[in-house]
Structure formats: structure tokens, C-alpha cells
Design a protein around this motif. Structure first.
Motif, PDB file in Angstrom:
ATOM      1  N   SER A 236      39.757   3.561  58.575  1.00 39.26           N
ATOM      2  CA  SER A 236      38.889   3.555  57.397  1.00 39.26           C
ATOM      3  C   SER A 236      38.779   4.939  56.791  1.00 39.26           C
ATOM      4  CB  SER A 236      37.506   3.019  57.770  1.00 39.26           C
ATOM      5  OG  SER A 236      37.579   1.679  58.205  1.00 39.26           O
ATOM      6  N   ALA A 237      38.574   5.948  57.631  1.00 39.25           N
ATOM      7  CA  ALA A 237      38.445   7.311  57.129  1.00 39.25           C
ATOM      8  C   ALA A 237      39.739   7.757  56.457  1.00 39.25           C
ATOM      9  CB  ALA A 237      38.077   8.257  58.263  1.00 39.25           C
TER      10      ALA A 237
ATOM     11  N   SER B 256      39.211   8.079  52.442  1.00 40.74           N
ATOM     12  CA  SER B 256      39.117   9.492  52.083  1.00 40.74           C
ATOM     13  C   SER B 256      40.188   9.882  51.074  1.00 40.74           C
ATOM     14  CB  SER B 256      39.236  10.370  53.336  1.00 40.74           C
ATOM     15  OG  SER B 256      38.172  10.123  54.225  1.00 40.74           O
TER      16      SER B 256
ATOM     17  N   ILE C 177      32.768  -0.250  55.670  1.00 44.88           N
ATOM     18  CA  ILE C 177      33.630  -0.018  56.824  1.00 44.88           C
ATOM     19  C   ILE C 177      33.595  -1.272  57.679  1.00 44.88           C
ATOM     20  CG2 ILE C 177      34.143   1.504  58.754  1.00 44.88           C
ATOM     21  CD1 ILE C 177      34.205   2.840  55.970  1.00 44.88           C
TER      22      ILE C 177
ATOM     23  N   GLU D 242      28.945   8.945  57.306  1.00 41.27           N
ATOM     24  CA  GLU D 242      29.545  10.178  57.817  1.00 41.27           C
ATOM     25  C   GLU D 242      30.841  10.520  57.072  1.00 41.27           C
ATOM     26  OE1 GLU D 242      29.726   9.690  62.055  1.00 41.27           O
ATOM     27  OE2 GLU D 242      27.604  10.224  62.304  1.00 41.27           O
ATOM     28  N   ILE D 243      31.592   9.511  56.656  1.00 41.77           N
ATOM     29  CA  ILE D 243      32.775   9.789  55.837  1.00 41.77           C
ATOM     30  C   ILE D 243      32.350  10.447  54.530  1.00 41.77           C
ATOM     31  CG2 ILE D 243      34.660   8.753  54.507  1.00 41.77           C
ATOM     32  CD1 ILE D 243      34.860   6.608  56.726  1.00 41.77           C
TER      33      ILE D 243
ATOM     34  N   THR E 285      30.751  14.086  55.312  1.00 43.86           N
ATOM     35  CA  THR E 285      31.691  15.130  55.737  1.00 43.86           C
ATOM     36  C   THR E 285      32.628  15.528  54.594  1.00 43.86           C
ATOM     37  OG1 THR E 285      33.155  13.428  56.662  1.00 43.86           O
ATOM     38  CG2 THR E 285      31.661  14.530  58.183  1.00 43.86           C
TER      39      THR E 285
END
Length: 405
Positions: free
Chosen positions: A244-245, A249, A262, A281-282, A285
Motif C-alpha cells: 500500500s505504501a 506514495s 488501506i 502514517e503514510i 510520513t
């Protein structure tokens, strides 16, 4: 990438939540309870909302589920949760919305999969009914194409056209185009039926990371509808999080995406809120949004043979997240705070000075003291058996001193 460089899509209102139009990327999740079980579904929606989910989707697949939706909305409102709930419809949504108007009214959005809204001759009338209900109740619609349930009529048409080419395209390329066209043609049909562009969101979900990126890049190039991002089945544990990240991203860095989900496979008995935390968090960050104070901690090495700093970092992180449902309203801005929990003298003081508040714990063979830094200045040195408790108290005092209105 600066948020100002995001692609500006058509804004859609889902309840009180702005999606698209340059609004912050929204976190969505989905329940896995039996929707007909009102108590369990309400409880899980509350858990997801407290974790930070701004939209929650529920399955509406049976008459019992449709009958329960209005009471779910009613109980959430009574408990002070105005989180918009989205109805996930497949196969029989047109019948359920017709028979249960209270369900249609209580939902903030309908999700339609053009691959299974109907089959053959029944597809267009059933899709039309769903859109007509959306118009009647003034609800937005997500037209969500899934690779695993792709509209076979679209795929067959493109395969027939491809066979006539002098140099036919690979099957993967034709399938990508079928996924994109299914979404775009369905959206165009919805607009023909009277649904405004400000009521339409699109998604084209598959499980392959590189293919997902390719599809959304092309979809974004060809339309200005608000886009919902996510792998359709991300997987379990670290695999699901990494996939997912990696996919989301790359897309968000290009300015693509207005909502994200997610789709983690939860471990048996694990909380459904994990997918919300990963989404947050994705986003955090990458610098797109802030949801909860971030804890910076080192990985440990031969200088940190004790696991004391690991436990402290874990306890502080859990404590901060547990407090956020209350702190979100009491201490505006606290979500952007950074806390450093470091394990030895190599990087400890430097990282601690760069955070809002940080502690440098003693490594193996170092003096058994832990200096604490607040906004770059050492304020106290902790020692003894209560370092963890005393540091948490310092964090609490800092938050009250710096973020209280």
C-alpha cells in the motif's frame, strides 16, 4: 511534494467532509461486521472513527443489512459521532434502495461496482436505477471498478477491437484500458442521467502495485473526477502495509488521489483500526497531513543491548495514539509534535534536540542517566527506576503548556 502541487479535481461533499478540490487527502476505512448486527457495527465504526477514520464504508448486501442502516446512523448520532457512512452495494443495490428509503437517506454516499451492478441486458437499467436514487436523495456515488470483477462487456469489446489491429496490444494493456474505460464510461452515463460531476468519485482498484500506478496515472490524465486510491486486496501484515505504501506514495507524490483506504487483511482477532493507522502514517510520513505526534526512535545496535528504549518508545507511541481522540479537540496542533526516544549517546542528544521533546537513554556501558531536551534545550536529567513514568509526565506537561488554546 508540496500539497499545493496536487492535481485539483472536482470537489465532492460526503456529509461534512470535503473530498477533492484541493482539500486534504481523506482517510477511509471499512467495517467487517455483519451490518445487520447493529450493536457490533456501531461499535466498530466508533473504534474506526476514534482511530481517525474520516469516512467509514459498510456492506449493504441483504434486506436485513439495509433495514439496519438507519438505526446504525441513529445510534452513532446519539453517541456524538457524525462520521459519514458509505453503503457498499453489489448485485442488488437497486432493489435495496427502492425497498428501504430510510437506508438511502441515512447513507452519506453510495458505492457502485459497474462490473456487478447487473449482467447483460439488466446492467444498464439497474445502473440507471442506482444513479436515479443518488439523484433523488442527493447523494454522491463512487463508481468503483475492481480488477477482479471487471465489466466483461467492456473487456470483450476492447479485445475484439484489439484483435483487428495490425499489431495487437498485450492482454495486460487491454485490461488496463478496460478498467479505465469502465470507470469513465460509467461516470459519463451517470452524468447523462442527471448526477452532477460534484457527486461522482472514481476508483480503479487492483492488487498489483505497478499496474495500479499505471492505471491511476492514466485515469488522472483523462479526467478531473475526485479519485479514491487503494489496492483492492493489499494482503496481511507487513506485505499489505509495504504494498500500500509503495503504490499510494508514488501516486500521491504526483498529486494524484483525494481519499485513500488501506485494505489490509486483519490478523485473527486483531483490531480493524490497523488499516486506519497505516493510512495516517503514510500521509504523515510523506508530509501531507498530521494526525498524531510522531515518535522518532532508533533501531538499536550493539550499544543498546537492553530493550529499555524500545519499550519506552512503544509505550509512548501507544499512549499518544490512545489520547488523540480527546487531545484532537483539547490541544489543537498537537498532532504535528515530534518526540524522540533514543537508545544511546551516538545520535541520542542530536535527535532529541531536533524534536519538540526528546530523551537520550543510556546505552551499554554509558552513565545511567537520561538527559531530556525540550525545543533543543536540555531541561532535566532523569535517573533511577522511574525514567519512563517521569518522561511521560514531562510529555504531558509540555503538551498542556504548548498546545492548550
Amino acid at each position: 511534494m508540496p500539497i499545493s502541487l496536487r492535481k485539483i479535481t472536482q470537489q465532492v461533499m460526503i456529509g461534512d467532509i470535503k473530498v477533492g478540490g484541493g482539500a486534504p487527502i481523506v482517510v477511509q476505512s471499512m467495517t467487517n461486521t455483519d451490518t445487520a448486527d447493529v450493536a457490533a457495527t456501531v461499535q466498530q465504526i466508533i473504534e474506526l472513527a476514534n482511530a481517525g477514520s474520516e469516512l467509514v464504508r459498510i456492506t449493504v448486501n441483504t434486506e436485513e443489512a439495509a433495514q439496519a442502516v438507519a438505526e446504525i446512523r441513529n445510534q452513532l448520532d446519539k453517541k456524538g459521532f457524525n462520521t459519514p457512512i458509505i453503503g457498499d452495494f453489489h448485485f442488488n443495490g437497486h432493489k435495496l434502495l427502492e425497498k428501504y428509503p430510510d437506508c438511502a437517506q441515512a447513507l452519506a454516499k453510495f458505492r457502485i461496482n459497474p462490473g456487478n451492478v447487473g449482467r447483460g441486458k439488466s446492467r444498464d437499467p439497474q445502473f440507471q436505477q442506482m444513479i436515479e436514487f443518488a439523484c433523488l436523495y442527493n447523494k454522491p456515488v463512487r463508481i468503483g471498478v475492481n480488477g477482479g470483477s471487471l465489466d466483461q462487456a467492456v473487456l470483450t469489446r476492447l479485445l475484439d477491437e484489439n484483435r483487428k489491429l495490425a499489431t495487437p496490444l498485450p492482454l495486460a494493456a487491454v485490461t488496463r484500458e478496460a478498467i479505465i474505460l469502465s470507470a469513465l464510461e460509467s461516470a459519463a452515463k451517470a452524468e447523462e442521467l442527471g448526477l452532477g460531476k460534484d457527486k461522482i468519485l472514481l476508483s480503479c482498484k487492483i492488487s498489483n502495485v505497478q499496474e495500479l500506478i499505471n492505471i491511476y496515472e492514466e485515469l488522472s490524465r483523462r479526467c478531473t473526477y475526485a479519485l479514491h486510491l487503494g489496492l483492492t486486496e493489499a494482503g496481511m501484515g507487513s506485505k499489505g502495509m509495504v504494498s500500500s505504501a509503495a503504490a499510494l506514495s508514488v501516486l500521491m507524490q504526483q498529486g494524484i488521489g483525494d481519499t485513500i483506504r488501506i485494505s489490509l487483511t486483519p490478523e485473527p482477532g486483531a483490531s480493524r483500526t490497523q488499516e486506519v493507522i497505516v493510512a495516517q502514517e503514510i500521509l504523515q510520513t510523506m508530509g501531507f497531513r498530521a494526525f498524531t505526534p510522531m515518535v522518532i526512535s532508533c533501531p538499536g545496535c550493539g550499544r543498546t543491548t537492553s530493550d529499555y528504549f524500545q519499550k519506552l518508545a512503544m509505550d509512548i507511541q501507544s499512549y499518544l495514539r490512545d489520547q488523540m481522540p480527546v487531545w484532537r479537540t483539547q490541544y489543537p496542533g498537537v498532532e504535528s509534535m515530534e518526540i524522540a526516544v533514543m537508545g544511546c549517546v551516538v545520535n541520542g542528544p542530536g535527535e532529541s534536540k531536533n524534536a519538540n521533546i526528546g530523551i537520550s537513554l543510556p546505552g551499554t556501558g554509558e552513565s545511567p542517566v537520561a538527559p531530556v531536551f525540550e525545543d533543543g534545550e536540555k531541561t532535566v536529567t532523569l535517573k533511577g527506576d522511574r525514567i519512563a513514568e517521569e518522561f511521560q509526565e514531562i510529555v504531558e506537561r509540555y503538551i498542556k503548556a504548548h498546545y492548550a488554546p
